[in-house]
Design a protein around this motif. Structure first.
Motif, PDB file in Angstrom:
ATOM      1  N   TYR A 195       7.889  15.431  11.032  1.00 47.35           N
ATOM      2  CA  TYR A 195       6.127  14.057  10.152  1.00 47.35           C
ATOM      3  C   TYR A 195       5.167  14.799  10.378  1.00 47.35           C
ATOM      4  CZ  TYR A 195      10.514  10.377   9.275  1.00 47.35           C
ATOM      5  OH  TYR A 195      11.403   9.808   9.518  1.00 47.35           O
ATOM      6  N   ARG A 196       4.914  15.028  11.333  1.00 44.06           N
ATOM      7  CA  ARG A 196       3.357  15.643  12.000  1.00 44.06           C
ATOM      8  C   ARG A 196       2.706  15.980  10.357  1.00 44.06           C
ATOM      9  NH1 ARG A 196       5.189  14.359  16.430  1.00 44.06           N
ATOM     10  NH2 ARG A 196       4.188  13.353  18.268  1.00 44.06           N
ATOM     11  N   LEU A 197       3.915  17.535   9.981  1.00 45.51           N
ATOM     12  CA  LEU A 197       2.621  18.767   9.170  1.00 45.51           C
ATOM     13  C   LEU A 197       2.562  17.743   8.365  1.00 45.51           C
ATOM     14  CD1 LEU A 197       2.583  21.306   8.717  1.00 45.51           C
ATOM     15  CD2 LEU A 197       4.869  22.002   9.086  1.00 45.51           C
ATOM     16  N   PRO A 198       3.565  17.481   7.496  1.00 45.23           N
ATOM     17  CA  PRO A 198       2.929  17.107   5.516  1.00 45.23           C
ATOM     18  C   PRO A 198       1.882  15.780   6.399  1.00 45.23           C
ATOM     19  CG  PRO A 198       5.152  16.008   6.381  1.00 45.23           C
ATOM     20  CD  PRO A 198       4.850  16.969   7.407  1.00 45.23           C
ATOM     21  N   ASP A 199       1.810  15.183   7.416  1.00 39.27           N
ATOM     22  CA  ASP A 199       0.647  13.906   6.888  1.00 39.27           C
ATOM     23  C   ASP A 199      -0.551  14.606   7.802  1.00 39.27           C
ATOM     24  OD1 ASP A 199       2.943  11.995   6.982  1.00 39.27           O
ATOM     25  OD2 ASP A 199       2.449  11.401   9.348  1.00 39.27           O
ATOM     26  N   ILE A 200      -0.327  15.477   7.943  1.00 35.61           N
ATOM     27  CA  ILE A 200      -1.801  16.863   8.088  1.00 35.61           C
ATOM     28  C   ILE A 200      -2.311  16.816   7.531  1.00 35.61           C
ATOM     29  CG2 ILE A 200      -2.704  18.921   9.399  1.00 35.61           C
ATOM     30  CD1 ILE A 200      -0.662  18.597  11.302  1.00 35.61           C
ATOM     31  N   ALA A 201      -1.275  17.252   6.234  1.00 30.03           N
ATOM     32  CA  ALA A 201      -1.195  17.839   4.669  1.00 30.03           C
ATOM     33  C   ALA A 201      -2.128  15.991   4.098  1.00 30.03           C
ATOM     34  CB  ALA A 201      -0.732  18.738   4.367  1.00 30.03           C
ATOM     35  N   TYR A 202      -1.755  15.967   3.865  1.00 34.51           N
ATOM     36  CA  TYR A 202      -1.822  14.396   4.020  1.00 34.51           C
ATOM     37  C   TYR A 202      -3.056  13.986   3.926  1.00 34.51           C
ATOM     38  CZ  TYR A 202      -1.868   9.400   2.095  1.00 34.51           C
ATOM     39  OH  TYR A 202      -1.897   8.677   1.708  1.00 34.51           O
ATOM     40  N   HIS A 203      -3.610  13.585   5.185  1.00 38.11           N
ATOM     41  CA  HIS A 203      -4.709  13.587   5.634  1.00 38.11           C
ATOM     42  C   HIS A 203      -6.142  13.991   5.487  1.00 38.11           C
ATOM     43  CE1 HIS A 203      -2.711  10.683   7.843  1.00 38.11           C
ATOM     44  NE2 HIS A 203      -3.687   9.631   7.473  1.00 38.11           N
ATOM     45  N   ILE A 204      -5.998  15.614   5.364  1.00 34.81           N
ATOM     46  CA  ILE A 204      -6.684  16.501   4.744  1.00 34.81           C
ATOM     47  C   ILE A 204      -7.194  15.807   3.333  1.00 34.81           C
ATOM     48  CG2 ILE A 204      -7.088  18.932   4.423  1.00 34.81           C
ATOM     49  CD1 ILE A 204      -5.572  19.554   6.454  1.00 34.81           C
ATOM     50  N   ASN A 205      -5.756  15.992   2.859  1.00 37.52           N
ATOM     51  CA  ASN A 205      -6.262  16.200   1.463  1.00 37.52           C
ATOM     52  C   ASN A 205      -7.166  14.506   0.759  1.00 37.52           C
ATOM     53  OD1 ASN A 205      -5.047  13.646  -1.754  1.00 37.52           O
ATOM     54  ND2 ASN A 205      -3.941  16.209  -1.901  1.00 37.52           N
ATOM     55  N   LYS A 206      -6.660  13.112   1.742  1.00 32.43           N
ATOM     56  CA  LYS A 206      -7.406  12.367   1.758  1.00 32.43           C
ATOM     57  C   LYS A 206      -9.589  12.573   1.875  1.00 32.43           C
ATOM     58  CE  LYS A 206      -4.318   9.088   3.571  1.00 32.43           C
ATOM     59  NZ  LYS A 206      -4.626   8.133   4.632  1.00 32.43           N
ATOM     60  N   LEU A 207      -9.813  13.471   2.394  1.00 33.47           N
ATOM     61  CA  LEU A 207     -11.480  13.606   2.404  1.00 33.47           C
ATOM     62  C   LEU A 207     -11.286  14.544   1.221  1.00 33.47           C
ATOM     63  CD1 LEU A 207     -11.112  14.641   5.751  1.00 33.47           C
ATOM     64  CD2 LEU A 207     -12.170  12.527   5.374  1.00 33.47           C
ATOM     65  N   GLU A 208     -10.380  15.568   1.121  1.00 37.74           N
ATOM     66  CA  GLU A 208     -10.673  16.537   0.021  1.00 37.74           C
ATOM     67  C   GLU A 208     -11.102  15.785  -1.373  1.00 37.74           C
ATOM     68  OE1 GLU A 208      -8.017  19.064  -0.234  1.00 37.74           O
ATOM     69  OE2 GLU A 208      -8.738  20.320   1.338  1.00 37.74           O
ATOM     70  N   ARG A 209     -10.484  14.199  -1.414  1.00 39.46           N
ATOM     71  CA  ARG A 209     -10.763  13.478  -2.638  1.00 39.46           C
ATOM     72  C   ARG A 209     -11.701  12.732  -2.558  1.00 39.46           C
ATOM     73  NH1 ARG A 209      -5.508   9.859  -2.993  1.00 39.46           N
ATOM     74  NH2 ARG A 209      -4.929  10.635  -1.103  1.00 39.46           N
ATOM     75  N   GLY A 210     -12.572  13.066  -1.327  1.00 37.56           N
ATOM     76  CA  GLY A 210     -13.832  12.473  -0.944  1.00 37.56           C
ATOM     77  C   GLY A 210     -14.116  11.065  -0.857  1.00 37.56           C
ATOM     78  N   PHE A 211     -13.554  10.352  -0.172  1.00 35.67           N
ATOM     79  CA  PHE A 211     -13.543   9.386   0.844  1.00 35.67           C
ATOM     80  C   PHE A 211     -14.595   9.198   1.794  1.00 35.67           C
ATOM     81  CE2 PHE A 211      -9.022   8.525  -0.902  1.00 35.67           C
ATOM     82  CZ  PHE A 211      -9.454   7.306  -1.794  1.00 35.67           C
ATOM     83  N   ASP A 212     -15.632   8.524   1.879  1.00 31.54           N
ATOM     84  CA  ASP A 212     -16.158   8.139   3.160  1.00 31.54           C
ATOM     85  C   ASP A 212     -15.778   7.502   4.515  1.00 31.54           C
ATOM     86  OD1 ASP A 212     -19.017   9.113   1.911  1.00 31.54           O
ATOM     87  OD2 ASP A 212     -18.153   6.722   0.881  1.00 31.54           O
ATOM     88  N   ARG A 213     -14.427   6.815   4.223  1.00 29.08           N
ATOM     89  CA  ARG A 213     -13.735   6.566   5.380  1.00 29.08           C
ATOM     90  C   ARG A 213     -12.646   5.724   5.156  1.00 29.08           C
ATOM     91  NH1 ARG A 213     -14.684   0.454   8.459  1.00 29.08           N
ATOM     92  NH2 ARG A 213     -13.483   0.067   9.475  1.00 29.08           N
ATOM     93  N   CYS A 214     -11.278   6.684   5.615  1.00 29.45           N
ATOM     94  CA  CYS A 214     -10.077   5.932   5.276  1.00 29.45           C
ATOM     95  C   CYS A 214      -9.143   5.297   6.593  1.00 29.45           C
ATOM     96  CB  CYS A 214      -9.329   7.974   5.379  1.00 29.45           C
ATOM     97  SG  CYS A 214      -9.956   8.676   4.014  1.00 29.45           S
ATOM     98  N   ILE A 215      -8.372   4.772   6.376  1.00 27.39           N
ATOM     99  CA  ILE A 215      -7.693   3.981   6.881  1.00 27.39           C
ATOM    100  C   ILE A 215      -5.891   3.567   7.188  1.00 27.39           C
ATOM    101  CG2 ILE A 215      -7.877   1.223   8.127  1.00 27.39           C
ATOM    102  CD1 ILE A 215     -10.296   0.837   6.835  1.00 27.39           C
TER     103      ILE A 215
END
Length: 509
Positions: free
Chosen positions: A303-323
């Motif tokens: 689970y960790r590997l796609p979760d890492i990629a997913y969280h990077i994707n969130k930041l690349e979408r420009g969110f100031d904060r992710c919960i």
């Protein structure tokens, strides 16, 4: 008011000629007799000033200059607390503010123009949402609403995976049930999904297609089952008054090669390596005893590997904060994900994780054990059928997320003061009744309001309770703890009930 109190305290402390002044904490005393607000700043200054806290507190009070329309009195109490009591003119002006702002009272612009994402629910489409998913859903949506009340633009996202072994088992389970409807005898998958919903999906396929899908491959049944279950999930969320803004499929992270890029970049930084046929993440570099597998020897990612990629994707979408709203079973995994995100050069501090404890359903006074695979569970829809959607939301929010939650169905259905929802609804019904009768009997057009007539202790206590609302909203949003608002509303209903019982509201004509 807290801003004002800090300001006058700083002015009073200026004469101490300190190199620095500690953060001035203002709290509401637990006992009403101790005032409306208090600070322990004198105790914090004992060492730098070189005097006992009570002497310091008395000196501060002597030097304190304040507006008597805002503060009625300032007192030293106990070992050195400074207690403040609000003045009546300040409280009466508050009522004007509330009447002016109406439904916007309590909103702030603290997070104005900030883009935030709240990811929650995120259950794979293998079955109906259960009560565990329910707590996740209600927490996530309420945190999002609180953040919106502080000015943030919030996007609600549902992350899911429609590939892998669980989804194959789902497809196989539906396929077997469908073939049984055609009169065929088939061995049911050993770990297949046994719920009645599987038969419902198979029946819907049969009703729509007859025997046309008899020879179709597993993928067909998996796709139909996924679509069917997702529609049910969306309907369940709608019943809870939850609307998702986006759905993110884990599979896209494989399609765009994000997964491979994460592994390659970690290896470039000497934070991943191959051993024993698997790929490992050097979590030992981040205060963990052992390294952690990213890709199993079978070639399947953890689970960790796609979760890492997913969280990077969130930041690349420009969110100031992710919960992230996670159950307690994620408590060991998310630190690895955030460590990898930070190691790859992204700002991991933009992530906040709200971990909630699990839910126990109490039915007929006994805990009810559940298993999705064995189908001995109560769905979230069944729970709402039993107690209602509003009660369901309220009960999921009554306890701190860090506390185990017992959802007592009998209490949720009880129409008495033992049921906190009923208690609040009864107070609300009384208020609506008063307003209706007032509108029927009196004409308040062009009438001057004299709030100074409100002087009974119960009236003043109710005004002070209303005074606390914006701070409660802010505190619940800052700490991502919606139960603070629930507790406040319960206490507010109590203050109103006392006021209603001791103060005559309507005069008979």
């Amino acid at each position: 008011m807290k801003t004002y109190l800090r300001s006058i305290l700083r002015d009073a402390l200026a004469s101490f000629e300190l190199e620095s002044i500690p953060e001035i904490e203002i709290e509401k005393p637990n006992v009403k007799e101790h005032g409306d607000a208090a600070t322990n700043i004198a105790m914090q200054l004992a060492q730098p000033v070189g005097d006992n806290p009570r002497n310091i507190a008395e000196t501060i009070v002597d030097r304190l200059e304040y507006n008597e329309d805002k503060l009625q009195s300032v007192e030293v109490a106990g070992p050195g607390f400074i207690n403040f009591r609000y003045a009546r003119p300040y409280l009466y002006q508050l009522l004007n503010t509330i009447l002016s702002e109406q439904a916007n009272y309590g909103r702030t612009d603290q997070h104005k123009d900030q883009r935030m994402q709240v990811e929650f629910v995120s259950a794979n489409p293998t079955g109906p949402l259960n009560i565990g998913h329910g707590r996740n859903a209600v927490l996530g949506d309420t945190v999002a609403r609180l953040l919106e009340w502080t000015g943030a633009h919030v996007e609600r996202e549902y992350y899911f995976n429609d590939a892998g072994r669980q989804m194959r088992l789902l497809g196989e389970s539906v396929q077997v049930r469908y073939l049984e409807l055609l009169g065929e005898e088939c061995a049911f998958p050993e770990e297949g999904y046994q719920g009645e919903y599987i038969r419902d999906i198979a029946q819907s396929i049969y009703d729509a297609e007859g025997d046309e899908l008899r020879d179709k491959e597993l993928d067909t049944f998996q796709e139909i089952a996924e679509n069917y279950i997702f529609e049910e999930i969306k309907h369940t969320l709608e019943r809870l008054n939850i609307q998702m803004d986006s759905f993110f499929n884990e599979h896209t992270l494989y399609e765009d090669h994000s997964i491979n890029e994460v592994v390659e970049k970690l290896k470039e930084k000497d934070l991943a390596y191959d051993a024993e046929g698997a790929t490992w993440f050097k979590t030992s570099e981040f205060d963990k005893e052992k390294d952690t597998v990213l890709i199993k020897s079978s070639g399947e990612p953890t689970y960790r590997l796609p979760d890492i990629a997913y969280h990077i994707n969130k930041l690349e979408r420009g969110f100031d904060r992710c919960i992230d709203i996670f159950g307690a079973d994620h408590i060991d995994t998310y630190p690895d994900v955030l460590a990898a995100v930070g190691a790859l050069g992204y700002d991991a501090s933009k992530f906040d994780v709200l971990v909630y404890q699990f839910v126990t359903l109490v039915k007929e006074g006994k805990p009810f054990k559940m298993s999705t695979r064995k189908a001995n569970f109560i769905t979230l829809d069944e729970l709402m059928d039993e107690v209602g959607s509003d009660v369901t939301r309220f009960f999921f929010l009554m306890r701190s997320p860090s506390t185990h939650l017992e959802f007592d169905i009998a209490q949720a259905k009880e129409e008495s003061e033992n049921n906190p929802v009923f208690y609040l609804q009864y107070a609300h019904a009384r208020i609506q009744s008063i307003l209706r009768k007032v509108n029927e009997r009196y004409d308040f057009e062009n009438v001057d309001t004299d709030f100074a007539l409100l002087e009974h202790e119960a009236e003043i206590s109710l005004i002070k309770a209303l005074h606390d609302f914006p701070e409660v909203i802010q505190s619940a949003a800052d700490h991502m703890e919606p139960h603070r608002l629930i507790n406040y509303l319960y206490d507010l209903a109590g203050d109103f009930t006392t006021f209603y019982l001791v103060c005559r509201l309507l005069l008979e004509k």
